[in-house]
Design a protein around this motif. Structure first.
Motif, PDB file in Angstrom:
ATOM      1  N   SER A 643       0.826  -1.224   0.000  1.00 49.56           N
ATOM      2  CA  SER A 643       0.000   0.000   0.000  1.00 49.56           C
ATOM      3  C   SER A 643       0.857   1.270   0.000  1.00 49.56           C
ATOM      4  N   PRO A 644       0.450   2.235  -0.841  1.00 53.12           N
ATOM      5  CA  PRO A 644       1.194   3.512  -0.846  1.00 53.12           C
ATOM      6  C   PRO A 644       1.027   4.288   0.466  1.00 53.12           C
ATOM      7  N   THR A 645       0.033   3.912   1.291  1.00 46.34           N
ATOM      8  CA  THR A 645      -0.189   4.648   2.552  1.00 46.34           C
ATOM      9  C   THR A 645       0.743   4.163   3.674  1.00 46.34           C
ATOM     10  N   LYS A 646       1.645   3.204   3.346  1.00 44.40           N
ATOM     11  CA  LYS A 646       2.634   2.686   4.313  1.00 44.40           C
ATOM     12  C   LYS A 646       1.955   2.243   5.615  1.00 44.40           C
ATOM     13  N   VAL A 647       1.079   1.259   5.500  1.00 46.50           N
ATOM     14  CA  VAL A 647       0.341   0.748   6.659  1.00 46.50           C
ATOM     15  C   VAL A 647       1.319   0.086   7.648  1.00 46.50           C
ATOM     16  N   ASP A 648       1.145   0.380   8.914  1.00 50.41           N
ATOM     17  CA  ASP A 648       2.018  -0.208   9.950  1.00 50.41           C
ATOM     18  C   ASP A 648       1.543  -1.631  10.261  1.00 50.41           C
ATOM     19  N   LEU A 649       2.334  -2.637   9.843  1.00 51.89           N
ATOM     20  CA  LEU A 649       1.946  -4.042  10.029  1.00 51.89           C
ATOM     21  C   LEU A 649       2.601  -4.674  11.258  1.00 51.89           C
ATOM     22  N   SER A 650       3.412  -3.873  11.992  1.00 52.85           N
ATOM     23  CA  SER A 650       4.211  -4.462  13.092  1.00 52.85           C
ATOM     24  C   SER A 650       3.392  -5.264  14.110  1.00 52.85           C
ATOM     25  N   PRO A 651       2.113  -4.877  14.413  1.00 52.08           N
ATOM     26  CA  PRO A 651       1.381  -5.672  15.420  1.00 52.08           C
ATOM     27  C   PRO A 651       1.158  -7.135  15.010  1.00 52.08           C
ATOM     28  N   VAL A 652       1.100  -7.402  13.706  1.00 55.56           N
ATOM     29  CA  VAL A 652       0.769  -8.765  13.283  1.00 55.56           C
ATOM     30  C   VAL A 652       1.881  -9.426  12.463  1.00 55.56           C
ATOM     31  N   LEU A 653       2.961  -8.675  12.203  1.00 61.59           N
ATOM     32  CA  LEU A 653       3.948  -9.137  11.227  1.00 61.59           C
ATOM     33  C   LEU A 653       4.628 -10.446  11.617  1.00 61.59           C
ATOM     34  N   GLN A 654       5.115 -10.540  12.871  1.00 62.31           N
ATOM     35  CA  GLN A 654       5.871 -11.743  13.270  1.00 62.31           C
ATOM     36  C   GLN A 654       4.997 -13.001  13.169  1.00 62.31           C
ATOM     37  N   GLU A 655       3.775 -12.886  13.669  1.00 61.31           N
ATOM     38  CA  GLU A 655       2.887 -14.052  13.640  1.00 61.31           C
ATOM     39  C   GLU A 655       2.495 -14.405  12.201  1.00 61.31           C
ATOM     40  N   ALA A 656       2.274 -13.363  11.389  1.00 59.77           N
ATOM     41  CA  ALA A 656       1.903 -13.600   9.982  1.00 59.77           C
ATOM     42  C   ALA A 656       3.022 -14.336   9.250  1.00 59.77           C
ATOM     43  N   LEU A 657       4.285 -13.942   9.507  1.00 56.43           N
ATOM     44  CA  LEU A 657       5.420 -14.608   8.848  1.00 56.43           C
ATOM     45  C   LEU A 657       5.465 -16.094   9.197  1.00 56.43           C
ATOM     46  N   SER A 658       5.198 -16.385  10.456  1.00 60.35           N
ATOM     47  CA  SER A 658       5.227 -17.781  10.910  1.00 60.35           C
ATOM     48  C   SER A 658       4.136 -18.603  10.205  1.00 60.35           C
ATOM     49  N   VAL A 659       2.930 -18.016  10.101  1.00 58.99           N
ATOM     50  CA  VAL A 659       1.811 -18.716   9.436  1.00 58.99           C
ATOM     51  C   VAL A 659       2.111 -18.889   7.944  1.00 58.99           C
ATOM     52  N   LEU A 660       2.642 -17.808   7.320  1.00 55.24           N
ATOM     53  CA  LEU A 660       2.938 -17.862   5.881  1.00 55.24           C
ATOM     54  C   LEU A 660       3.995 -18.926   5.584  1.00 55.24           C
ATOM     55  N   ALA A 661       4.992 -19.040   6.465  1.00 53.69           N
ATOM     56  CA  ALA A 661       6.045 -20.041   6.255  1.00 53.69           C
ATOM     57  C   ALA A 661       5.442 -21.447   6.221  1.00 53.69           C
ATOM     58  N   SER A 662       4.455 -21.680   7.087  1.00 58.80           N
ATOM     59  CA  SER A 662       3.845 -23.028   7.126  1.00 58.80           C
ATOM     60  C   SER A 662       3.079 -23.330   5.841  1.00 58.80           C
ATOM     61  N   PHE A 663       2.601 -22.282   5.120  1.00 61.68           N
ATOM     62  CA  PHE A 663       1.856 -22.503   3.870  1.00 61.68           C
ATOM     63  C   PHE A 663       2.761 -23.024   2.746  1.00 61.68           C
ATOM     64  N   LEU A 664       4.077 -22.767   2.867  1.00 64.37           N
ATOM     65  CA  LEU A 664       4.990 -23.151   1.789  1.00 64.37           C
ATOM     66  C   LEU A 664       5.133 -24.669   1.661  1.00 64.37           C
ATOM     67  N   ARG A 665       4.711 -25.407   2.695  1.00 65.83           N
ATOM     68  CA  ARG A 665       4.813 -26.866   2.580  1.00 65.83           C
ATOM     69  C   ARG A 665       3.468 -27.505   2.218  1.00 65.83           C
ATOM     70  N   LYS A 666       2.436 -26.654   1.989  1.00 67.57           N
ATOM     71  CA  LYS A 666       1.123 -27.195   1.607  1.00 67.57           C
ATOM     72  C   LYS A 666       1.152 -27.648   0.139  1.00 67.57           C
ATOM     73  N   LYS A 667       0.251 -28.554  -0.207  1.00 65.58           N
ATOM     74  CA  LYS A 667       0.226 -29.080  -1.581  1.00 65.58           C
ATOM     75  C   LYS A 667      -0.428 -28.098  -2.554  1.00 65.58           C
ATOM     76  N   GLN A 668      -1.319 -27.265  -2.054  1.00 67.59           N
ATOM     77  CA  GLN A 668      -2.099 -26.366  -2.916  1.00 67.59           C
ATOM     78  C   GLN A 668      -1.169 -25.367  -3.620  1.00 67.59           C
ATOM     79  N   ARG A 669      -1.031 -25.500  -4.940  1.00 65.41           N
ATOM     80  CA  ARG A 669      -0.042 -24.697  -5.673  1.00 65.41           C
ATOM     81  C   ARG A 669      -0.367 -23.205  -5.642  1.00 65.41           C
ATOM     82  N   SER A 670      -1.666 -22.876  -5.818  1.00 65.84           N
ATOM     83  CA  SER A 670      -2.044 -21.449  -5.831  1.00 65.84           C
ATOM     84  C   SER A 670      -1.718 -20.795  -4.493  1.00 65.84           C
ATOM     85  N   LEU A 671      -1.859 -21.570  -3.399  1.00 74.91           N
ATOM     86  CA  LEU A 671      -1.537 -21.031  -2.066  1.00 74.91           C
ATOM     87  C   LEU A 671      -0.036 -20.779  -1.954  1.00 74.91           C
ATOM     88  N   LYS A 672       0.765 -21.726  -2.452  1.00 72.11           N
ATOM     89  CA  LYS A 672       2.228 -21.556  -2.398  1.00 72.11           C
ATOM     90  C   LYS A 672       2.660 -20.309  -3.165  1.00 72.11           C
TER      91      LYS A 672
END
Length: 1201
Positions: A643-672
């Protein structure tokens, strides 16, 4: 006892148990209590529907007799159940019992009891529908046909109801099994034609229906007999009611008989035109229906009559003798707001006896079919049909107005198709806009003027028609409505707020608004936001999920529009969307669209959400953890992070990264893929907030994703690594042992090219400048080049040499200080006679890539080493040296090009390799750099045009073509002068086979890349093209090879080139082809050489979807060669390759068959039905069919007869 004998008593016992059970049911069916009879019949029906039921002969006979007896039961419900039992019973009993059923039902048809006749009629239809397609089933059909026909001819003629039922049954039989009744067609025709003169309208209509089902399978002679009969009767000037019947019959047999009517059109058209002049509305309606059928089935044969039919349609589409539209226009202004008087005047004119609307409707439908069938006349339609349709937008009858809109939408669809085809023609902007689009743009204001008032009418159907038409217009000419948006907004708002409006109407209005927002610039809507937002917000709160879902899509676009006016949109849309976002008990589609809409809101208006923002982000994070909504949430995070408005994601960033990392081992290609894009966006825009440790889970998942089995996933994974190198290089400390080996394996893969290679080049450049420990320039260079020095180097693919050379050049460009030492090392590698061939080839290619990006012109040593390598005895080294010379010449044009040209002239033995180098220079250098040298290059190339070596000539041709593109205005005329014939058409008639073949290759290239160049030439080129598709016996010779004789076909290459042209023309110039003539040559190709047959099977499959009507006309002739291919077996002693080729041919032919079976009405062809039956009953062919269908349904899905 034998094993078989052991099971026999069980089977006997089971059979006797079934017989006993059935016997009990049959006893109850004779009860005087109707409930007993009903329950027993119901139980019998359930038994019959069970697949495991097996009846003995005695039980079969008893069940059949009992059910036939129950058809005369006094209780209606028992009768109904008995009829329903007949369908499953047909497959459970043997042929004699089915015959008994048919005989009894037929004799019941002539009973005095009306109820029994009706029930028996239903029973007979049920039995016919279930008759098997086996020979016994077909013989039964023939028996029924005899009995029914006799009842039509003789029997109870005075009882019309018997006749009607008999005609109904006959129609059903002909529709399903017409092919089996071919021997009866003549007698059926003799029985049906007299029924057309019946005094009862119902009899005439059902006779027409039966004749319609008869014509698809009847012989051409019989079809002619029927047509001639109708023409003869019409020429006698019969009463109007009879004329209607004959014209209606004519329309029906044209619809059903397809192309066959074409040869009779010269007689039919004047006759139908004559009857349009008769003052009878229904007759005129039937006449236009006949025209519609002629155009739909025989568009080519109708060409001479198109002008006449169009004029009649344009004349009668305004035929409304009882209503004066001029008065309405005069009073329009004064009556705009007064609904009452309008309604009264409508009632006054909507007289029940006024059938003129049928004439208008049929003529407009005829125009619609004309527009659909003749895209080639599109521009003329815009000058004739378009204004006429626009003038009819004021049509008073709602049904007719809907057809006016449908016809105009057909015009828009054809314009869109013509426009997209022009876009595909690669002519780009030079060609300008499609003429039809230019003409349409001039009419936009007229369209809006005619429609915007109707958007406020009470009639829902009219409004829906308006929205549908405007949606088509927005798709056809995006942005065309920009200046008219103020006129359209009130109509949209009216449909969204009107209390009497149905849900469907509101969905249509929202859907149109969404298309409008997508296809027009945001500033066009900004003045109207205050008016648009309240009704859209109200729809967001609607209880019906489909309205909410559509409104969320609109809100998503409105948020984008609202950015400059953010204060206005945010307070209204945000609370409602948040409510939908929080809800968990709502429809899946609404959930996903609420997440997406909120994502857009945060992206565009995040800086206005203040304290609400952390709460929204935490909800989206929750949705990220939910399996059902995670994909939408990942895409939403991607949007928010960029976003051009530079939204502050710090409250959720660490947890989001952890969840996103787990998606990389899923079979669903579009999700990867979405997760990788999301992580890349987060690293690009929010690197400062990310701790290196948080990236470790992501890095641990990447090695499995960087693999040649999925190049696109690999490309996006490497792009993520590049972002890490640039934004957070400290996280890559462990990369050399984890993901880097995978990247290098990818570099050495033969599949690496395009986007994936570009992403690796970016990554290596980012990595080498990131100063990550143990990953310096020399380590990366060593890892890239080591495999070429190993004993396994012979296993490396040629593509990997090119890939590694580009990687080395990329590393050098990022570390210029390392370049001189690298060049010196590469030169040493080439000069060293002890270096393996693979290392020398790689070193030369690296020098070429380095030379491209930075001039090595000053180094005489480079020039000497490359020239020496060109003289090498090793073919691979010579080829690599030629590429290297071309590469360094690109980077040092002044130093190398004159030298290269001199060498080509003076070194005939190296000429071919040096021309390769020159081709490299012409391909890679910009026109501005080459312009001083064009003349000298041209002169040199022309001198070598007549070289004896064909390979050299081809290379010279390629160089001349590429050079001409650099300065087409000057060089193209010169190139044409070199063609001594002066004309392309003359080269197609050249005596030399090779000249004709190359002309066809050139024509194919033009058809593929610049179809606009050849569309005008098709009329003169196609005869020559088709001539080359024929097998010429004078070009076939026998060559003796030892004891064997081998046949050589010198014309094969030319034929292949001709068929390749035909295949290309299907995609780029279908409108310019006479498809029937085209199919004649496809048919010849189906019997030709292996390569040509493979091509024609593909063409046939394409034509089945592009021109099904034409394929149906030629179907009987096309099936035999397909059948021959599918049933051919290779001789027992043949080599393995022969078996493989034949198997591939059979599979390809079966794909064509599958495409043909998908054509509607194909099963009406007896030849096709027979072939389909053959496939179904032959296990070998059925398995091939199933495999080409992808295992979906297979041969069982082919109920085709």
């Amino acid at each position: 006892a034998s094993p078989a004998g052991l099971f026999l008593p069980h089977r006997v016992t089971r059979m006797s148990n079934v017989s006993l059970h059935i016997s009990n049911l049959l006893d109850k069916m004779t009860s005087t209590d109707k409930d007993f009879r009903f329950m027993a019949t119901n139980d019998l029906m359930l038994e019959l529907q069970s697949h495991s039921l097996q009846l003995d002969e005695d039980s079969e006979r008893k069940v059949v007799l009992m059910l036939l007896h129950l058809l005369e039961d006094k209780n209606g419900e028992v009768q109904n159940l008995a009829v329903r039992c007949l369908a499953p019973l047909v497959s459970k009993v043997k042929e004699p019992q089915v015959e008994t059923m048919v005989d009894t039902l037929c004799s019941n048809m002539t009973s005095d009891k009306e109820q029994l006749r009706d029930v028996s009629s239903i029973g007979l239809k049920t039995v016919i529908a279930e008759l098997p397609l086996s020979p016994s089933g077909l013989s039964l059909t023939v028996g029924v046909c005899k009995k029914i026909t006799s009842q039509l001819i003789g029997g109870k003629q005075e009882d019309v109801s018997v006749q009607l039922e008999a005609l109904d049954i006959l129609s059903d039989m002909l529709e399903r099994l017409s092919g089996a009744l071919v021997s009866f067609h003549s007698s059926l025709l003799s029985s049906l034609l007299p029924q057309l003169t019946s005094s009862r309208m119902a009899v005439r209509k059902r006779s027409i229906l039966a004749l319609g089902h008869l014509v698809p399978c009847c012989s051409p002679a019989l079809f002619s007999q029927l047509t001639e009969h109708l023409l003869t009767e019409l020429s006698k000037a019969p009463p109007t009611s009879m004329t209607r019947t004959y014209i209606q019959c004519l329309a029906t047999i044209s619809r059903q008989g397809g192309h066959r009517v074409g040869e009779h059109l010269e007689k039919l058209i004047p006759m139908v035109v004559k009857f349009v002049a008769v003052e009878d509305d229904e007759l005129r309606e039937y006449c236009f229906q006949a025209f519609e059928a002629f155009i739909r089935r025989c568009p080519k044969e109708m060409s001479p009559h198109i002008a006449t039919v169009t004029q009649l349609c344009l004349k009668f589409m305004t035929f409304d003798p009882n209503y004066n539209y001029d008065d309405e226009e005069e009073e329009e202004n004064s009556m705009d707001t007064e609904d009452g008087p309008d309604e009264e005047s409508d009632e006054e004119y909507s007289d029940d006896d006024d059938l003129s609307w049928k004439v208008r409707r049929s003529s407009i439908r005829c125009l619609e079919v004309l527009v659909d069938a003749r895209r080639d006349l599109l521009t003329s339609f815009y000058s004739s049909v378009c204004p006429a349709l626009l003038a009819r937008f004021k049509e008073r009858e709602e049904n007719v107005r809907a057809d006016v809109f449908a016809a105009f939408s057909a015009l828009l669809r054809q314009t869109r198709a013509a426009s997209s085809r022009r876009g595909l023609g690669a002519g780009g902007e030079e060609e300008g806009e499609e003429p039809a689009v230019v003409m349409l743009k001039k009419q936009v204001s007229v369209i809006v003027k005619a429609l915007h008032k109707q958007l406020k009418e009470k009639s829902i159907r009219s409004r829906q028609g308006c929205f549908s038409l405007l949606t088509d217009l927005s798709h056809t000419v995006p942005g065309a409505l920009e200046t008219h948006i103020p006129a359209l907004i009130p109509g949209i708002v009216f449909s969204l707020t009107d209390r009497s409006t149905s849900s469907t109407m509101r969905i249509d209005a929202l859907s149109f608004l969404h298309v409008l927002l997508l296809s027009h610039p945001p500033q066009a809507f900004q003045p109207h936001m205050q008016v648009l937002l309240p009704p859209v917000v109200a729809c967001l709160e609607d209880s019906f999920y489909k309205i909410t879902s559509e409104a969320l899509l609109v809100a998503q676009q409105l948020v984008r529009v609202a950015r400059p006016l953010s204060h206005a949109a945010s307070p209204q849309v945000f609370p409602v969307t948040l409510k939908r976002l929080k809800a968990t008990d709502i429809d899946q589609e609404v959930k996903e669209r609420a997440i997406s809409c909120m994502g857009h809101m945060v992206c565009h208006l995040g800086d206005h959400l203040g304290a609400e923002l952390p709460g929204v982000l935490s909800i989206i994070l929750e949705r990220l953890k939910n399996e059902i909504t995670r994909l939408t949430a990942v895409r939403t995070f991607t949007l928010i992070s960029a976003s051009p408005t530079k939204v502050d994601l710090s409250p959720v960033l660490q947890e989001a990264l952890s969840v996103l990392a787990s998606f990389l081992r899923k079979k669903q290609r579009s999700l990867k893929l979405s997760t990788l894009s999301c992580l890349t966006a987060l690293l690009t825009h929010h690197a400062a907030s990310i701790e290196p440790a948080a990236l470790q889970p992501v890095l641990s998942e990447l090695p499995a994703l960087v693999d040649e089995s999925d190049m696109h996933v690999s490309q996006v994974s490497v792009s993520l690594l590049t972002s890490m190198s640039r934004a957070c290089s400290s996280s890559l400390a462990q990369i050399s042992s984890s993901v880097l080996p995978g990247v290098f394996r990818l570099v050495h893969s033969p599949l690496l090219q395009g986007g994936a290679l570009a992403s690796i080049l970016d990554f290596l450049q980012a990595l080498v400048v990131s100063n990550t420990s143990n990953l310096g320039y020399s380590q990366l260079l060593k890892a890239l080049t080591d495999p070429f020095h190993s004993s396994q180097s012979s296993l490396l693919h040629r593509q990997s040499y090119q890939s590694v050379a580009r990687c080395v050049a990329a590393l050098c460009s990022s570390c210029p200080s390392e370049a001189p030492a690298t060049v010196a090392g590469l030169l040493q590698e080439v000069k060293n006679p002890g270096s393996p061939e693979s290392a020398r080839v790689l070193a030369l290619l690296c020098l070429g890539e380095l030379g491209r990006s930075s001039s090595l012109g000053g180094s005489k040593e480079v020039q000497g080493v490359i020239l020496e390598a060109i003289s090498s005895t090793n073919e691979e080294v010579k080829t690599a040296a030629s590429c290297a010379l071309g590469g360094v010449a690109v980077g040092g044009l002044k130093d190398y090009l004159p030298f290269l040209l001199k060498e080509i002239s003076s070194q005939p033995r190296r000429q071919y390799l040096l021309l390769h180098s020159l081709k490299e220079v012409i391909s890679a250098c910009p026109a501005s750099s080459l312009s001083p040298h064009v003349e000298s290059i041209w002169t040199l190339l022309v001198q070598h045009c007549e070289c004896e070596e064909e390979g050299t000539r081809n290379l010279v041709a390629e160089c001349l073509g590429k050079l001409t593109l650099l300065n087409a205005e000057q060089l193209l005329p010169r190139l044409r002068q070199q063609l001594r014939t002066g004309d392309f058409l003359e080269t197609l008639q050249d005596e030399d086979l090779n000249v004709r073949r190359v002309s066809l290759v050139m024509f194919n290239s033009a058809a593929h890349n610049k179809p606009s160049l050849i569309r005008g030439l098709l009329v003169s080129v196609l005869p020559h093209l088709y001539r080359e598709t024929r097998i010429r016996k004078d070009l076939i010779r026998e060559v003796e090879m030892g004891p064997f004789k081998h046949t050589v076909d010198d014309g094969l290459d030319v034929r292949k080139a001709a068929f390749e042209c035909m295949y290309t023309l299907l995609d780029s110039c279908l409108d310019g082809l006479d498809v029937l003539h085209f199919l004649d040559h496809v048919e010849e190709g189906l019997r030709d050489h292996y390569d040509i047959r493979m091509l024609t099977f593909l063409m046939l499959a394409r034509l089945a979807s592009l021109s099904p009507a034409a394929v149906l006309q030629r179907l009987d002739r096309l099936i035999e060669p397909l059948r021959a291919t599918c049933t051919t077996k290779v001789k027992a002693g043949s080599v393995k390759q022969e078996f493989e080729k034949q198997e591939e041919l059979r599979r390809s032919a079966m794909r064509a068959v599958a495409a043909l079976l998908a054509v509607p009405e194909v099963e009406r062809s007896p030849v096709m039905a027979d072939f389909a039956n053959q496939i179904r009953t032959n296990a070998d062919m059925a398995s091939i069919y199933q495999s080409v269908q992808g295992g979906e349904g297979g041969a069982e899905s082919m109920d085709l007869s």
